[in-house]
Design an enzyme around this catalytic site. Sequence first.
Site, PDB file in Angstrom:
ATOM      1  N   LYS A 189       0.852  -1.192   0.000  1.00  0.00           N
ATOM      2  CA  LYS A 189       0.000   0.000   0.000  1.00  0.00           C
ATOM      3  C   LYS A 189       0.890   1.246   0.000  1.00  0.00           C
ATOM      4  CE  LYS A 189      -2.397   1.729   3.677  1.00  0.00           C
ATOM      5  NZ  LYS A 189      -2.242   3.191   3.725  1.00  0.00           N
ATOM      6  N   ASP A 246      -3.407   4.410  -1.960  1.00  0.00           N
ATOM      7  CA  ASP A 246      -4.372   4.854  -0.941  1.00  0.00           C
ATOM      8  C   ASP A 246      -4.357   6.380  -0.829  1.00  0.00           C
ATOM      9  OD1 ASP A 246      -6.002   4.993   1.328  1.00  0.00           O
ATOM     10  OD2 ASP A 246      -4.403   4.381   2.700  1.00  0.00           O
ATOM     11  N   LYS A 257      -7.319   8.311  -1.200  1.00  0.00           N
ATOM     12  CA  LYS A 257      -8.620   8.737  -0.627  1.00  0.00           C
ATOM     13  C   LYS A 257      -9.148  10.030  -1.252  1.00  0.00           C
ATOM     14  CE  LYS A 257      -7.718   6.731   3.975  1.00  0.00           C
ATOM     15  NZ  LYS A 257      -6.278   6.448   3.991  1.00  0.00           N
ATOM     16  N   LEU A 258      -9.450   9.983  -2.548  1.00  0.00           N
ATOM     17  CA  LEU A 258      -9.926  11.187  -3.225  1.00  0.00           C
ATOM     18  C   LEU A 258     -11.303  11.629  -2.720  1.00  0.00           C
ATOM     19  CD1 LEU A 258      -7.586  10.216  -5.088  1.00  0.00           C
ATOM     20  CD2 LEU A 258      -8.877  11.139  -6.992  1.00  0.00           C
ATOM     21  N   ASP A 265     -13.636  15.111  -3.902  1.00  0.00           N
ATOM     22  CA  ASP A 265     -13.753  16.430  -4.533  1.00  0.00           C
ATOM     23  C   ASP A 265     -15.009  16.400  -5.396  1.00  0.00           C
ATOM     24  OD1 ASP A 265     -13.169  18.993  -5.698  1.00  0.00           O
ATOM     25  OD2 ASP A 265     -11.033  18.617  -5.427  1.00  0.00           O
ATOM     26  N   ASN A 278     -16.442  15.925 -11.344  1.00  0.00           N
ATOM     27  CA  ASN A 278     -15.629  16.118 -12.550  1.00  0.00           C
ATOM     28  C   ASN A 278     -14.130  16.072 -12.239  1.00  0.00           C
ATOM     29  OD1 ASN A 278     -15.412  16.762 -15.402  1.00  0.00           O
ATOM     30  ND2 ASN A 278     -14.640  18.753 -14.704  1.00  0.00           N
ATOM     31  N   THR A 330     -11.389   5.106  10.736  1.00  0.00           N
ATOM     32  CA  THR A 330     -11.403   4.484  12.069  1.00  0.00           C
ATOM     33  C   THR A 330     -11.007   5.494  13.151  1.00  0.00           C
ATOM     34  OG1 THR A 330      -9.270   3.584  11.422  1.00  0.00           O
ATOM     35  CG2 THR A 330     -11.099   2.059  11.462  1.00  0.00           C
ATOM     36  N   ARG A 387      -3.544  -6.687  14.219  1.00  0.00           N
ATOM     37  CA  ARG A 387      -2.387  -6.843  15.111  1.00  0.00           C
ATOM     38  C   ARG A 387      -2.210  -8.319  15.470  1.00  0.00           C
ATOM     39  NH1 ARG A 387      -1.636  -2.639  13.409  1.00  0.00           N
ATOM     40  NH2 ARG A 387      -1.259  -0.652  14.445  1.00  0.00           N
ATOM     41  N   GLN A 396      -4.246   2.323  16.976  1.00  0.00           N
ATOM     42  CA  GLN A 396      -5.459   1.695  16.450  1.00  0.00           C
ATOM     43  C   GLN A 396      -6.385   1.366  17.622  1.00  0.00           C
ATOM     44  OE1 GLN A 396      -6.392   1.512  13.462  1.00  0.00           O
ATOM     45  NE2 GLN A 396      -4.668   1.206  12.060  1.00  0.00           N
ATOM     46  N   GLY A 419       0.482  -2.493   8.698  1.00  0.00           N
ATOM     47  CA  GLY A 419       1.636  -1.604   8.654  1.00  0.00           C
ATOM     48  C   GLY A 419       2.668  -1.995   9.686  1.00  0.00           C
ATOM     49  N   ARG A 420       2.620  -1.295  10.822  1.00  0.00           N
ATOM     50  CA  ARG A 420       3.666  -1.439  11.832  1.00  0.00           C
ATOM     51  C   ARG A 420       3.963  -2.859  12.310  1.00  0.00           C
ATOM     52  NH1 ARG A 420       0.992   3.478  14.884  1.00  0.00           N
ATOM     53  NH2 ARG A 420      -0.712   2.524  13.712  1.00  0.00           N
TER      54      ARG A 420
HETATM   55  O1  C5P Z   1       0.564   0.474  11.173  1.00  0.00           O
HETATM   56  P1  C5P Z   1      -0.855   0.056  10.955  1.00  0.00           P
HETATM   57  O2  C5P Z   1      -1.032  -1.446  10.792  1.00  0.00           O
HETATM   58  O3  C5P Z   1      -1.799   0.626  11.997  1.00  0.00           O
HETATM   59  O4  C5P Z   1      -1.224   0.704   9.550  1.00  0.00           O
HETATM   60  C1  C5P Z   1      -2.529   0.668   9.014  1.00  0.00           C
HETATM   61  C2  C5P Z   1      -2.552   1.362   7.700  1.00  0.00           C
HETATM   62  O5  C5P Z   1      -3.904   1.422   7.250  1.00  0.00           O
HETATM   63  C3  C5P Z   1      -2.047   2.803   7.733  1.00  0.00           C
HETATM   64  O6  C5P Z   1      -1.436   3.063   6.478  1.00  0.00           O
HETATM   65  C4  C5P Z   1      -3.315   3.615   7.874  1.00  0.00           C
HETATM   66  O7  C5P Z   1      -3.210   4.895   7.306  1.00  0.00           O
HETATM   67  C5  C5P Z   1      -4.318   2.778   7.094  1.00  0.00           C
HETATM   68  N1  C5P Z   1      -5.710   2.967   7.472  1.00  0.00           N
HETATM   69  C6  C5P Z   1      -6.192   2.748   8.744  1.00  0.00           C
HETATM   70  N2  C5P Z   1      -7.521   2.939   9.032  1.00  0.00           N
HETATM   71  C7  C5P Z   1      -8.363   3.371   8.073  1.00  0.00           C
HETATM   72  C8  C5P Z   1      -7.895   3.598   6.780  1.00  0.00           C
HETATM   73  C9  C5P Z   1      -6.545   3.384   6.503  1.00  0.00           C
HETATM   74  O8  C5P Z   1      -5.442   2.349   9.620  1.00  0.00           O
HETATM   75  N3  C5P Z   1      -9.653   3.508   8.353  1.00  0.00           N
END
Ligand code: C5P
Length: 232
Positions: free
Chosen positions: A33, A60, A62-63, A65, A68, A120, A182, A191, A211-212
């Site tokens: 991502k 990712d 997230k548009l 606007d 058009n 979230t 996690r 989170q 991510g982490r």
């Molecule tokens: O590090 P972690 O696992 O929390 O990363 C989650 C990823 O998902 C991050 O890039 C975060 O911006 C993205 N994300 C999120 N919750 C959302 C939408 C996107 O955690 N509702």
Amino acid sequence: MNNRDVIVACDFASAEETLRFLERFGTERPFLKIGMELYYAEGPQIVRTLKDRGHGVFLDLKLHDIPNTVKKAMRVLSCLGADIVNLHAAGTRAMMEAALEGLQRPDGTRPKLIAVTQLTSTDQAAMEQELLIREPIDEVVLHYARNAKAAGLDGVVCSPLEAGKVHASCGDSFLAVTPGVRFADGEVGDQKRVTTPARAKELGSDYIVVGRPITQAEDPVDAWRRCLQDFR
Ligand code: C5P
């Protein structure tokens, strides 16, 4: 849905840092991502670079606007080669339909288009007090998912806890892409509502965005393999 996959959130500040991280994976090619930080730092080239190296890419950005503008932006993004792109369902059905019209490549293919429902980081209190949305948040998420489905989108980003309801309401082939994952023994960080990869699978997620737990792991490749094993 049997092509469940783990999407590694490359929340890095530069291409250099991202490529250094990916070197550890050798010949493995995890689905990645690219978020705003990396994209705004490196521009469209980062998408092409990662695609050329053989990765699946979820862009990712997230548009949100007027229809058009989103349509024209999607036309540009679709040619970068990303596999999945996204927008905010709050932009309305007209915006989502326009986005889909814009998503076209010369060869007739297009990336999948998914919608963010409620972030979230937004809770019931903020929704009520700041956005003046009075319905329960899980109802709002489902309603936005139905709007996305009606507009012809391929799925939504939501919590794994909402994946089952999204499928029940929008069909099994409508994708539930879920962050907030996690390991049972891992750090939760910022989170709020988290689940393990195995639980996300049980709950019906199609893709988990991690991510982490992978990027900050002592052995990221091992953490990624663990995620894949538990989720598939
Ligand atoms: O590090 P972690 O696992 O929390 O990363 C989650 C990823 O998902 C991050 O890039 C975060 O911006 C993205 N994300 C999120 N919750 C959302 C939408 C996107 O955690 N509702």
